[in-house]
Scaffold this motif. Structure first.
Motif, short mmCIF file in Angstrom:
data_model
loop_
_atom_site.label_atom_id
_atom_site.label_comp_id
_atom_site.label_asym_id
_atom_site.label_seq_id
_atom_site.Cartn_x
_atom_site.Cartn_y
_atom_site.Cartn_z
N LYS A 23 1.17 -1.49 -0.04
CA LYS A 23 0.63 -0.05 0.07
C LYS A 23 0.88 1.39 0.18
O LYS A 23 -0.05 2.27 0.17
N MET A 24 2.15 1.04 -0.68
CA MET A 24 3.22 2.09 -0.57
C MET A 24 3.37 2.95 1.36
O MET A 24 3.19 3.90 0.74
N ASN A 25 2.98 2.34 2.39
CA ASN A 25 3.29 2.33 3.59
C ASN A 25 1.76 3.39 3.59
O ASN A 25 2.74 4.41 4.62
N ALA A 26 0.86 2.98 3.47
CA ALA A 26 -0.14 4.19 3.64
C ALA A 26 -0.51 4.56 4.69
O ALA A 26 -0.58 3.34 5.50
N LEU A 27 -0.78 6.19 5.10
CA LEU A 27 -0.80 5.45 6.61
C LEU A 27 -2.51 5.17 7.08
O LEU A 27 -3.86 5.63 6.03
N ASN A 28 -3.57 4.29 7.58
CA ASN A 28 -4.44 4.50 8.25
C ASN A 28 -4.80 4.37 9.56
O ASN A 28 -4.32 4.47 10.23
N GLN A 29 -5.99 4.03 10.06
CA GLN A 29 -6.31 4.20 11.52
C GLN A 29 -5.27 3.70 12.35
O GLN A 29 -4.85 3.96 12.97
N THR A 30 -4.88 1.95 11.74
CA THR A 30 -4.34 1.03 12.44
C THR A 30 -3.06 1.51 12.56
O THR A 30 -2.62 1.28 13.84
N VAL A 31 -1.86 2.16 10.66
CA VAL A 31 -0.71 2.29 11.77
C VAL A 31 -0.84 3.49 12.57
O VAL A 31 -0.58 3.75 13.40
N GLY A 64 1.30 8.57 1.37
CA GLY A 64 -0.19 9.24 1.30
C GLY A 64 -0.84 8.57 2.78
O GLY A 64 -0.54 7.70 3.54
N ALA A 65 -2.16 9.02 2.74
CA ALA A 65 -2.93 8.25 3.86
C ALA A 65 -4.07 7.13 2.86
O ALA A 65 -3.93 7.64 1.50
N ASP A 66 -4.45 6.50 3.75
CA ASP A 66 -5.66 5.48 2.91
C ASP A 66 -6.98 5.64 2.21
O ASP A 66 -7.90 5.74 3.22
N ILE A 67 -7.23 6.45 1.67
CA ILE A 67 -7.83 7.00 0.83
C ILE A 67 -9.78 6.05 1.30
O ILE A 67 -10.69 6.89 0.73
N ALA A 107 7.05 10.68 0.14
CA ALA A 107 6.86 10.92 0.94
C ALA A 107 4.96 12.80 0.65
O ALA A 107 5.65 13.21 0.54
N LEU A 108 4.41 12.08 0.81
CA LEU A 108 2.90 12.94 0.19
C LEU A 108 2.14 12.93 0.99
O LEU A 108 1.79 11.27 2.01
N GLY A 109 1.23 14.26 1.38
CA GLY A 109 0.18 14.18 2.12
C GLY A 109 0.74 13.45 3.36
O GLY A 109 2.22 13.89 3.90
N GLY A 110 -0.11 12.53 3.63
CA GLY A 110 0.18 12.47 5.58
C GLY A 110 1.55 12.32 5.81
O GLY A 110 2.44 12.61 6.69
N GLY A 111 2.43 11.77 4.44
CA GLY A 111 3.51 11.27 4.94
C GLY A 111 4.77 12.48 5.23
O GLY A 111 5.84 12.49 5.68
N CYS A 112 4.10 12.84 4.11
CA CYS A 112 5.18 14.40 4.41
C CYS A 112 4.76 15.23 5.53
O CYS A 112 5.58 16.18 6.31
N GLU A 113 4.10 15.17 6.32
CA GLU A 113 3.11 15.78 7.18
C GLU A 113 3.66 14.91 8.41
O GLU A 113 4.89 15.76 9.18
N LEU A 114 4.35 13.67 8.47
CA LEU A 114 4.67 13.26 9.19
C LEU A 114 6.03 13.41 9.62
O LEU A 114 6.93 13.18 10.62
N PRO A 132 -0.54 16.61 -1.67
CA PRO A 132 -1.59 17.12 -2.77
C PRO A 132 -3.02 16.21 -2.21
O PRO A 132 -4.05 16.65 -3.25
N GLU A 133 -3.29 17.33 -1.31
CA GLU A 133 -4.16 17.39 -1.18
C GLU A 133 -5.58 17.25 -1.43
O GLU A 133 -6.52 17.25 -1.68
N VAL A 134 -4.65 18.85 -2.73
CA VAL A 134 -6.01 19.05 -2.92
C VAL A 134 -7.14 18.46 -4.13
O VAL A 134 -7.99 19.11 -5.19
N ASN A 135 -6.13 17.79 -5.08
CA ASN A 135 -6.36 16.79 -6.30
C ASN A 135 -7.69 15.90 -5.66
O ASN A 135 -8.35 15.63 -6.42
N LEU A 136 -8.04 15.84 -4.43
CA LEU A 136 -8.78 14.97 -3.72
C LEU A 136 -10.41 16.36 -3.10
O LEU A 136 -10.86 15.39 -2.88
N GLY A 137 -9.77 17.54 -3.04
CA GLY A 137 -10.79 18.31 -2.70
C GLY A 137 -11.04 18.34 -1.10
O GLY A 137 -11.11 18.27 -0.36
#
Length: 258
Positions: A23-31, A64-67, A107-114, A132-137
């Motif tokens: 999952k490209m190490n995406a952040l979800n609630q478990t992570v 990023g986060a798990d969209i 390191a994108l989205g939540g990954g950059c924030e981390l 890149p969050e604005v791409n998702l609204g």
């Protein structure tokens, strides 16, 4: 112990690896929940003097986060999600022990924030950063609007967040977003070498530096007053007497964190 992380204690440094390569190490609630537990361990375990946060593999730090988790959230749930993220990332930022991000890829989205919540960042040559969050609204929700502005300045932060562009490691270095850029194979060794140098210093003084630098960026604190108090508090420590004595005696100091 963990489903989405792996940890290894090496020379008093806890290496925390986000381990979701599929999952490209995406952040979800478990992570996020497990990351909170790992940071608690950094705070409480006396054998841990520092930590490194990195991602598994050579492609992504955290992409990023798990969209898929976002589609079901209400406004209230979105607020709760952001608040939880803020609590965890503030814990990283305010840790009295140094925490370095070893950014080994995207390191994108939540990954950059981390990565930005860590005390500083080292990047591999293939690393890329972006919000890149604005791409998702969306907008960054884990402190990214604030920390990116603090690190690179208002103009660059505005452009990066509004265009959703990614920047390469070399640009991140020139912008002040990262401290060092090294080949992938040298990433963890570089982080470990810096932390070993820090380990030789007085732990309470290191904690004081972290507290004062954070206060400089906190609108609710007077950073100069914080510095005065932390400087004064040093005189009550055994470490100051050890450090001063070692200097005068021309020997290596042996700090105990007392």
């Amino acid at each position: 112990m963990y489903q989405t992380l792996s940890t290894q204690l090496e020379n008093n440094t806890l290496i925390i690896t986000i381990n979701r390569p599929d999952k490209m190490n995406a952040l979800n609630q478990t992570v996020m929940a497990e990351l909170a537990l790992a940071i608690d361990e950094v705070y409480s375990n006396k054998d841990i003097k520092s930590a490194i946060i990195t991602g598994s593999g050579e492609k992504a730090f955290v992409a990023g986060a798990d969209i898929s988790e976002f589609l079901k959230l209400s406004t209230k749930e979105g607020e709760e999600l952001a608040k939880k993220g803020h609590v965890i990332f503030h814990r990283i930022e305010k840790s009295h022990k140094p925490i370095i991000a070893a950014v080994n890829g995207f390191a994108l989205g939540g990954g950059c924030e981390l990565a930005m919540a860590c005390h500083f960042r080292i990047a591999s040559e293939n690393a890329k950063f972006g919000q890149p969050e604005v791409n998702l609204g969306l907008i960054p929700g884990y402190g990214g609007t604030q920390r990116l502005t603090q690190l690179v300045g208002k103009g660059k932060a505005m452009e990066l967040m509004m265009t959703a562009d990614m920047i390469a490691a070399a640009d991140a270095l020139s912008w002040g977003l990262v401290n060092h850029v090294v080949p992938q194979a040298e990433l963890l060794p570089k982080a470990k070498a810096i932390l070993q140098k820090i380990h030789a210093k007085a732990p309470l003084a290191i904690a004081g530096v972290i507290k004062c630098v954070n206060a400089a960026l906190d609108k609710d604190q007077d950073g100069f007053e914080t510095e005065v108090k932390e400087f004064a508090a040093s005189f009550a420590t055994k470490d100051l007497h050890e450090g001063a004595s070692a200097f005068l005696e021309k020997r290596q100091a042996n700090f105990k964190g007392e």
